[in-house]
Structures are given as C-alpha cells and as structure tokens.
Design an enzyme around this catalytic site. Structure first.
Site, PDB file in Angstrom:
ATOM      1  N   SER A 160       0.853  -1.165   0.000  1.00 53.83           N
ATOM      2  CA  SER A 160       0.000   0.000   0.000  1.00 53.83           C
ATOM      3  C   SER A 160       0.901   1.230   0.000  1.00 53.83           C
ATOM      4  O   SER A 160       1.983   1.209  -0.584  1.00 53.83           O
ATOM      5  CB  SER A 160      -0.942  -0.014   1.215  1.00 53.83           C
ATOM      6  OG  SER A 160      -1.798   1.101   1.207  1.00 53.83           O
ATOM      7  N   TYR A 187      -4.704   7.315  -7.244  1.00 54.44           N
ATOM      8  CA  TYR A 187      -3.670   6.579  -6.522  1.00 54.44           C
ATOM      9  C   TYR A 187      -4.085   6.344  -5.073  1.00 54.44           C
ATOM     10  O   TYR A 187      -3.967   5.228  -4.559  1.00 54.44           O
ATOM     11  CB  TYR A 187      -2.358   7.357  -6.582  1.00 54.44           C
ATOM     12  CG  TYR A 187      -1.199   6.651  -5.906  1.00 54.44           C
ATOM     13  CD1 TYR A 187      -0.662   5.484  -6.449  1.00 54.44           C
ATOM     14  CD2 TYR A 187      -0.641   7.160  -4.736  1.00 54.44           C
ATOM     15  CE1 TYR A 187       0.396   4.836  -5.833  1.00 54.44           C
ATOM     16  CE2 TYR A 187       0.419   6.522  -4.114  1.00 54.44           C
ATOM     17  CZ  TYR A 187       0.934   5.358  -4.661  1.00 54.44           C
ATOM     18  OH  TYR A 187       1.983   4.724  -4.046  1.00 54.44           O
ATOM     19  N   LYS A 191      -4.616   2.704  -3.153  1.00 57.10           N
ATOM     20  CA  LYS A 191      -3.806   2.317  -1.998  1.00 57.10           C
ATOM     21  C   LYS A 191      -4.677   2.021  -0.780  1.00 57.10           C
ATOM     22  O   LYS A 191      -4.346   1.147   0.027  1.00 57.10           O
ATOM     23  CB  LYS A 191      -2.788   3.413  -1.691  1.00 57.10           C
ATOM     24  CG  LYS A 191      -1.725   3.603  -2.777  1.00 57.10           C
ATOM     25  CD  LYS A 191      -0.792   2.402  -2.896  1.00 57.10           C
ATOM     26  CE  LYS A 191      -1.073   1.493  -4.052  1.00 57.10           C
ATOM     27  NZ  LYS A 191      -0.123   0.355  -4.150  1.00 57.10           N
TER      28      LYS A 191
END
Length: 318
Positions: A160, A187, A191
């Site tokens: 992550s 993004y 994550k």
C-alpha cells in the site's frame, strides 16, 4: 516494537533467518523494491518466483540476483496485472509449475498515471494496483493454501502507501465514469483498496492459517514515479515535506525492508490484517499526516463491499 526502523535494510531484517524450503512469489520483481525483495530472500535460500510483464527485464533481474548469490533459486512467470487474460494464464502456469507458495508479495503497481484503461476497461491504477492483484491472488490461492498446510502458516503482503491518506476508496465510481479523473486521487483510492483487501483476506483466511499484511514502504525514488513530469515530482516532494518536515527518501534496500519484515517476522505470526510502516505495525490514526493508518482503510463494511465489487468486476470468485 520490532527493534527496526526507517533506516533498516532488507539484509538486517533477514539476519539469522533461514528461508530454505520456502517458496516466495513477488509481483513486479524485475526492478526496484520487487527485485530487492527477491534478491534478499533468495540470498536466504528461498525459492523465489518473480512476475512482471517484460520477460527480458525479468531475465536481467534474475542474472543480477544470481550474480550476487550463485546458486540462488529464482524463476520467472510472465504476468501483466492490467490484463485478466494474462493473470489467468499466469495462474494456470503457476499451479502447473509449483507445489506451493508460502509467501505472496503483491509488490507491483503504478502511480499517478494519466487516465488510461486496462485491457478489460478498468481505470489503470485501481485496475492494476488492486483488481489485478485481487484476481492473481485468487488464481494463486490453491498454492497458498498448500503452503499453509505444509508449513503451518502462509502470508500475503500487499504493498500500500501513505498515499491512502489522500482519500478512501470510491466503491460507487471506481473507474471515474462519473467523477473527474485526478491522478493522485486515483492513486489514493487504489492504496486504500490495498489495505481493505488485506482486511478482507484476513477475515476470510486468517482462521485457516493464512495471514495478510499491508505495507507502506516509505518514499523511494524508483521507476514507480515514471509517469510524473518534473513539475509533478517537485510538487509531490513539496507536499510530502509540508506534511513531514523530516522526510527523507529511503534507499531501495530500506524501502523493501518493511515488506520483507512483514513476510518473515516471527512476532507477526498469527497476527494479520494490519498495516505496517518502518518495520513495525502502525497505529490507527485519522489525524497525523506523516504516519499511521486511516480507520476507513480498516473498516469491515467497506472491505466486504470492496470484496463483492472486486469479484463482480473481475469474475474472480474466491
């Protein structure tokens, strides 16, 4: 506390550890953190399988690893995480070639790329960083279960990022079909999804001896930033240092240390579903800008919703 920290490197984490008899599969193993993870674990006698899209780059990585550790047992498996067809093919080959997987390290990823789609029409970051690894993990689960049966436990490590602080996952519009695309928002969503997937895996497989860990490697200058313009990269550093005045880039061996620790640390035995940074379990923290895991990334209802959505989107039913 593990006794390790931000400056710990992979070889320090693995000092005194013998990985003989262990099979470790690392996605994105042809460069950066993945290659360093493969190198460090192969040096401790693990049987390492690296996956990536480019066979030539994988062969170069294997040559580099064997150049440092003659006799290292390292194999390759071609897999494009942006293609469900490629993932299924890789899974079929893996189940034919290998007897078990003791540790799966879902390391590969893309960051802040322009709006593009995977081969199956998914938004690239969510599709690669989460859905690709979700589908691959499903394909490899028989091998992971075989490893757990043989060795007593299995581990899945999902890379992550502190980028999950940017925002929760958007389970209503995962492909930005209605909302305006923003590279960093995408993004951040992906994550967060990596952590929710970790939670989902732990809830479903922890009682079977298979434990899952999410990892923040730290800020490392690897080819993950290949999509960033110079201006965007400068803006990233500006934002990071604003939230963490003491920020320093890690070396690749420092960056890979936390995923290697999560894959091997005895103090994590039987204790999954956690988010790790700097070779320690991070605290749940909804305020800090430079450490910790957001509570929304560990929310069970969100994890279950993401799991159902991921099965629907990929057709990969565990």
């Amino acid at each position: 506390m593990s006794g390790f920290g931000a400056t710990t490197i992979t070889d320090e984490v693995l000092e005194g550890i013998d990985l003989s008899g262990k099979t470790v599969l690392v996605t994105g193993g042809s460069s950066g953190l993945g290659q360093e993870t493969a190198r460090a674990m192969a040096a401790k006698a693990a049987h390492v399988v690296i996956t990536a899209r480019n066979p030539t780059q994988m062969d170069e990585a294997v040559a580099a690893i064997k150049g440092e550790t003659p006799g290292a047992r390292v194999e390759t498996l071609t897999c494009d995480l942006a293609s469900l067809k490629s993932i299924k093919k890789a899974g079929t080959q893996a189940n034919q070639r290998f007897d078990k997987i003791d540790v799966l390290i879902n390391n590969a990823g893309v960051m802040a790329c322009p709006k593009t789609q995977t081969a199956d029409g998914f938004e690239m970051q969510f599709g690669t960083n989460h859905l690709g690894h979700f589908a691959l993990t499903k394909q490899l689960m028989p091998l992971i279960e075989a490893g757990s049966d043989a060795q007593g436990s299995g581990r899945i490590v999902n890379l992550s990022s502190r980028g999950h602080h940017i925002c929760p996952a958007d389970l209503d519009d995962p492909n930005f079909e209605t909302g305006e695309y923003a590279p960093w928002v995408s993004y951040g969503r992906s994550k967060t999804a990596n952590i929710l997937f970790t939670k989902g895996l732990e809830d479903r497989y922890g009682d079977k001896g298979i434990h899952a860990y999410a990892v923040h490697p730290g800020g490392i200058n690897t080819n993950l930033s290949r999509h960033l313009s110079d201006k965007a990269e400068q803006e990233l550093i500006k934002n990071v240092t604003a939230s963490d005045p003491n920020f320093k880039f890690k070396s690749i061996p420092q960056g890979a240390a936390t995923q290697v620790w999560a894959a091997t640390a005895s103090e994590l035995e039987g204790r999954g579903g956690v988010y790790c940074e700097d070779c320690n379990i991070a605290k749940v923290d909804d305020i800090s800008r430079n450490s910790g895991v957001r509570s929304y990334a560990l929310d069970k209802a969100s994890a279950d919703q993401l799991w159902a959505l991921s099965e629907q989107m990929t057709g990969a039913a565990f």
